[in-house]
Design a protein around this motif. Sequence first.
Motif, PDB file in Angstrom:
ATOM      1  N   THR A 382       0.848  -1.197   0.000  1.00  0.00           N
ATOM      2  CA  THR A 382       0.000   0.000   0.000  1.00  0.00           C
ATOM      3  C   THR A 382       0.881   1.244   0.000  1.00  0.00           C
ATOM      4  O   THR A 382       2.109   1.159   0.065  1.00  0.00           O
ATOM      5  N   THR A 383       0.221   2.398   0.011  1.00  0.00           N
ATOM      6  CA  THR A 383       0.951   3.666   0.126  1.00  0.00           C
ATOM      7  C   THR A 383       0.974   4.164   1.565  1.00  0.00           C
ATOM      8  O   THR A 383       1.398   5.284   1.829  1.00  0.00           O
ATOM      9  N   VAL A 384       0.503   3.346   2.483  1.00  0.00           N
ATOM     10  CA  VAL A 384       0.466   3.716   3.900  1.00  0.00           C
ATOM     11  C   VAL A 384       1.856   3.533   4.505  1.00  0.00           C
ATOM     12  O   VAL A 384       2.386   2.416   4.546  1.00  0.00           O
ATOM     13  N   THR A 385       2.438   4.592   4.983  1.00  0.00           N
ATOM     14  CA  THR A 385       3.791   4.550   5.529  1.00  0.00           C
ATOM     15  C   THR A 385       3.864   3.700   6.796  1.00  0.00           C
ATOM     16  O   THR A 385       3.001   3.801   7.662  1.00  0.00           O
ATOM     17  N   GLY A 386       4.891   2.845   6.883  1.00  0.00           N
ATOM     18  CA  GLY A 386       5.144   2.085   8.101  1.00  0.00           C
ATOM     19  C   GLY A 386       4.340   0.821   8.261  1.00  0.00           C
ATOM     20  O   GLY A 386       4.416   0.151   9.295  1.00  0.00           O
ATOM     21  N   LEU A 387       3.572   0.454   7.231  1.00  0.00           N
ATOM     22  CA  LEU A 387       2.704  -0.716   7.377  1.00  0.00           C
ATOM     23  C   LEU A 387       3.503  -2.011   7.441  1.00  0.00           C
ATOM     24  O   LEU A 387       3.150  -2.928   8.196  1.00  0.00           O
ATOM     25  N   ALA A 388       4.587  -2.109   6.679  1.00  0.00           N
ATOM     26  CA  ALA A 388       5.413  -3.324   6.726  1.00  0.00           C
ATOM     27  C   ALA A 388       6.056  -3.479   8.095  1.00  0.00           C
ATOM     28  O   ALA A 388       6.136  -4.594   8.637  1.00  0.00           O
ATOM     29  N   ALA A 389       6.504  -2.364   8.678  1.00  0.00           N
ATOM     30  CA  ALA A 389       7.104  -2.421  10.011  1.00  0.00           C
ATOM     31  C   ALA A 389       6.079  -2.854  11.050  1.00  0.00           C
ATOM     32  O   ALA A 389       6.389  -3.621  11.972  1.00  0.00           O
ATOM     33  N   ARG A 390       4.851  -2.391  10.894  1.00  0.00           N
ATOM     34  CA  ARG A 390       3.782  -2.785  11.817  1.00  0.00           C
ATOM     35  C   ARG A 390       3.525  -4.280  11.733  1.00  0.00           C
ATOM     36  O   ARG A 390       3.384  -4.978  12.737  1.00  0.00           O
ATOM     37  N   ALA A 391       3.463  -4.791  10.511  1.00  0.00           N
ATOM     38  CA  ALA A 391       3.234  -6.226  10.329  1.00  0.00           C
ATOM     39  C   ALA A 391       4.412  -7.033  10.863  1.00  0.00           C
ATOM     40  O   ALA A 391       4.227  -8.086  11.484  1.00  0.00           O
ATOM     41  N   ALA A 392       5.631  -6.535  10.632  1.00  0.00           N
ATOM     42  CA  ALA A 392       6.821  -7.238  11.114  1.00  0.00           C
ATOM     43  C   ALA A 392       6.817  -7.331  12.633  1.00  0.00           C
ATOM     44  O   ALA A 392       7.181  -8.364  13.213  1.00  0.00           O
ATOM     45  N   GLU A 393       6.400  -6.248  13.274  1.00  0.00           N
ATOM     46  CA  GLU A 393       6.343  -6.251  14.747  1.00  0.00           C
ATOM     47  C   GLU A 393       5.350  -7.288  15.244  1.00  0.00           C
ATOM     48  O   GLU A 393       5.611  -8.013  16.209  1.00  0.00           O
ATOM     49  N   ALA A 394       4.191  -7.376  14.568  1.00  0.00           N
ATOM     50  CA  ALA A 394       3.185  -8.359  14.975  1.00  0.00           C
ATOM     51  C   ALA A 394       3.696  -9.787  14.770  1.00  0.00           C
ATOM     52  O   ALA A 394       3.487 -10.662  15.614  1.00  0.00           O
ATOM     53  N   LEU A 395       4.367 -10.006  13.661  1.00  0.00           N
ATOM     54  CA  LEU A 395       4.919 -11.340  13.398  1.00  0.00           C
ATOM     55  C   LEU A 395       5.985 -11.712  14.423  1.00  0.00           C
ATOM     56  O   LEU A 395       5.996 -12.835  14.955  1.00  0.00           O
ATOM     57  N   SER A 396       6.865 -10.777  14.739  1.00  0.00           N
ATOM     58  CA  SER A 396       7.924 -11.031  15.720  1.00  0.00           C
ATOM     59  C   SER A 396       7.342 -11.349  17.082  1.00  0.00           C
ATOM     60  O   SER A 396       7.855 -12.204  17.818  1.00  0.00           O
ATOM     61  N   ALA A 397       6.249 -10.657  17.427  1.00  0.00           N
ATOM     62  CA  ALA A 397       5.615 -10.882  18.724  1.00  0.00           C
ATOM     63  C   ALA A 397       5.068 -12.295  18.845  1.00  0.00           C
ATOM     64  O   ALA A 397       4.863 -12.794  19.958  1.00  0.00           O
ATOM     65  N   HIS A 398       4.822 -12.950  17.708  1.00  0.00           N
ATOM     66  CA  HIS A 398       4.302 -14.322  17.727  1.00  0.00           C
ATOM     67  C   HIS A 398       5.389 -15.344  17.400  1.00  0.00           C
ATOM     68  O   HIS A 398       5.077 -16.491  17.055  1.00  0.00           O
ATOM     69  N   GLY A 399       6.650 -14.943  17.476  1.00  0.00           N
ATOM     70  CA  GLY A 399       7.743 -15.892  17.355  1.00  0.00           C
ATOM     71  C   GLY A 399       8.291 -16.085  15.955  1.00  0.00           C
ATOM     72  O   GLY A 399       9.228 -16.867  15.764  1.00  0.00           O
ATOM     73  N   PHE A 400       7.718 -15.414  14.948  1.00  0.00           N
ATOM     74  CA  PHE A 400       8.255 -15.531  13.595  1.00  0.00           C
ATOM     75  C   PHE A 400       9.606 -14.806  13.507  1.00  0.00           C
ATOM     76  O   PHE A 400       9.854 -13.834  14.219  1.00  0.00           O
ATOM     77  N   THR A 401      10.455 -15.261  12.612  1.00  0.00           N
ATOM     78  CA  THR A 401      11.714 -14.576  12.318  1.00  0.00           C
ATOM     79  C   THR A 401      11.506 -13.730  11.068  1.00  0.00           C
ATOM     80  O   THR A 401      11.264 -14.259   9.976  1.00  0.00           O
ATOM     81  N   VAL A 402      11.554 -12.415  11.226  1.00  0.00           N
ATOM     82  CA  VAL A 402      11.343 -11.511  10.098  1.00  0.00           C
ATOM     83  C   VAL A 402      12.693 -11.250   9.441  1.00  0.00           C
ATOM     84  O   VAL A 402      13.605 -10.697  10.068  1.00  0.00           O
ATOM     85  N   THR A 403      12.811 -11.654   8.192  1.00  0.00           N
ATOM     86  CA  THR A 403      14.100 -11.549   7.503  1.00  0.00           C
ATOM     87  C   THR A 403      14.314 -10.186   6.852  1.00  0.00           C
ATOM     88  O   THR A 403      15.424  -9.882   6.398  1.00  0.00           O
ATOM     89  N   GLY A 404      13.243  -9.373   6.782  1.00  0.00           N
ATOM     90  CA  GLY A 404      13.404  -8.047   6.195  1.00  0.00           C
ATOM     91  C   GLY A 404      12.075  -7.448   5.815  1.00  0.00           C
ATOM     92  O   GLY A 404      11.061  -8.150   5.702  1.00  0.00           O
ATOM     93  N   THR A 405      12.058  -6.111   5.674  1.00  0.00           N
ATOM     94  CA  THR A 405      10.855  -5.402   5.231  1.00  0.00           C
ATOM     95  C   THR A 405      11.192  -4.601   3.987  1.00  0.00           C
ATOM     96  O   THR A 405      12.340  -4.175   3.790  1.00  0.00           O
ATOM     97  N   SER A 406      10.173  -4.380   3.142  1.00  0.00           N
ATOM     98  CA  SER A 406      10.401  -3.644   1.902  1.00  0.00           C
ATOM     99  C   SER A 406       9.083  -3.076   1.389  1.00  0.00           C
ATOM    100  O   SER A 406       8.018  -3.318   1.966  1.00  0.00           O
ATOM    101  N   THR A 407       9.174  -2.315   0.316  1.00  0.00           N
ATOM    102  CA  THR A 407       7.987  -1.816  -0.367  1.00  0.00           C
ATOM    103  C   THR A 407       7.760  -2.671  -1.606  1.00  0.00           C
ATOM    104  O   THR A 407       8.687  -2.901  -2.398  1.00  0.00           O
ATOM    105  N   ALA A 408       6.527  -3.168  -1.774  1.00  0.00           N
ATOM    106  CA  ALA A 408       6.220  -4.048  -2.895  1.00  0.00           C
ATOM    107  C   ALA A 408       6.356  -3.297  -4.220  1.00  0.00           C
ATOM    108  O   ALA A 408       6.152  -2.079  -4.288  1.00  0.00           O
ATOM    109  N   ALA A 409       6.676  -4.030  -5.264  1.00  0.00           N
ATOM    110  CA  ALA A 409       6.809  -3.421  -6.590  1.00  0.00           C
ATOM    111  C   ALA A 409       5.491  -2.834  -7.060  1.00  0.00           C
ATOM    112  O   ALA A 409       5.454  -1.789  -7.721  1.00  0.00           O
TER     113      ALA A 409
END
Length: 490
Positions: A382-409
């Motif tokens: 999306t064009t919403v700033t910080g959304l990938a970081a928000r999702a990464a934080e939620a994933l990390s909180a549930h034990g996932f290993t986040v390998t990186g964040t980016s903006t989709a093509a």
Amino acid sequence: MARAHRHKDRRAGRRGREKPRRPLRTALAVGLSLAVLTGAGAGWAYLRLGGNIDTFGADGLSDHRPSSAALGQNVLVIGSDSRSGENSALGGGEGEVGRSDTAFLLHVYADGKHAVAVSIPRDTLVEIPACKLPDGSWTAPRRQAMFNAAFSVGDTPEGNPACTQNTVEKLTGLRVDHTVVVDFQGFAALTEAVGGVRICLPADIHQRDLNPNRTTPGKRVFRKGVQEVQGQAALDYVRLRHGVGDGSDIGRIKRQQAFVGALVKKVREDGLTPTRLLPLADAATRSLTVDPGLGSADRLISFAMSLKDVELDDTRFVTVPWRYEGARVAVVQPEADALWAALRADRPLDEPEQGTGKSKGEGAEEKEVDGAGIAVAVANGTTVTGLAARAAEALSAHGFTVTGTSTAAEQGGTATVVHHGPGDREAAATAARLFPGAKLAASPDPGVRVTVGQEYADAPSPGASPKPSKAPGEDARSAADDICSDLSYG
């Protein structure tokens, strides 16, 4: 729909907004009129009340209905939201099509001493079964439709209560014994007939809170704290979304439930004298459109009298177990099925199911998402700033290993998509549980990649998977509760 137009001119423009919260109060108000009927002028009162009542046709009800309940009775109460005629002045909106923003299913237990009103949020995604149109044809079933769309099927000013009833029966597996529709004008008159209802607000409310399109706050409409409202002010309160809590419809439902409880309490406190009850019963019946089974004064009174022994502490209000799914609301299972099962069995919500040592809702919550050992890459679609970081934080909180964040093509996607390589589908499905409405997509590339969409951005909760409501009965309020407690979500 077929209707009895006894007072056609008076009722032509009455299908207004937010009348949801009157199941107990409306039925009780009508029932209390029995005190009038036991005195002088009973025949006149019957004629007056009966002449107020409009009905809708039963020919629109489904041929495939749940079996009749042997225990208790179920009454669907719908607040109509058309802005036509006189309702336009009260609601301030436009449009002639009947709409519904609020509905709840009232279960009156067989003992006549307990009742539960279950609110169904208007944005809940449900299956709307086949419904009858004004020309006599039937629609095809619709899946993943908003619940309040059922009432608008056919685009008529009076709405389609039969379609809403069909939808509720499909959702719950419960047979609806009666359906009641209440409009703006009748609701305003009812609150005036009782001389006002006590409400409580956690903050001052200004004109912009009622109309978010205003550029300035405007005048103060309600002050913080306890106060009494009636007529237009009561309508403004029960329609209020902004300025309180998270501004959601879920929060508004909480305040509507508190309002119903306060109204029931007010009627009880004022006493059941004929002088007080005739205006109340008259206002209540003038606000109703009902199914043929309630289409006379004696039938309404008979139903209402089934509530006469329900005490304030035993009048409970709950909301169907829910969670956000993007900008909409999804029904949470198996909690919702446990709720409907309890009502079918006429069992109190907090009573253990027979043969178990715990309530059916206990231990039935969805298992905690465990992402240990799963690596996930996150992209913002999306064009919403910080959304990938928000999702990464939620994933990390549930034990996932986040390998990186980016903006989709490519940006502008609506749904969240979880891509997975060969052999990674199970891991992707685990990650998708944190993103309501997410879709799985196979990819030739190994690993799991989450591309968050606009639905995730629109979710009111800041977390990836907003916390669902509590188990049925755990978060119920009663009509005796403090009117200042638990008034919003968020």
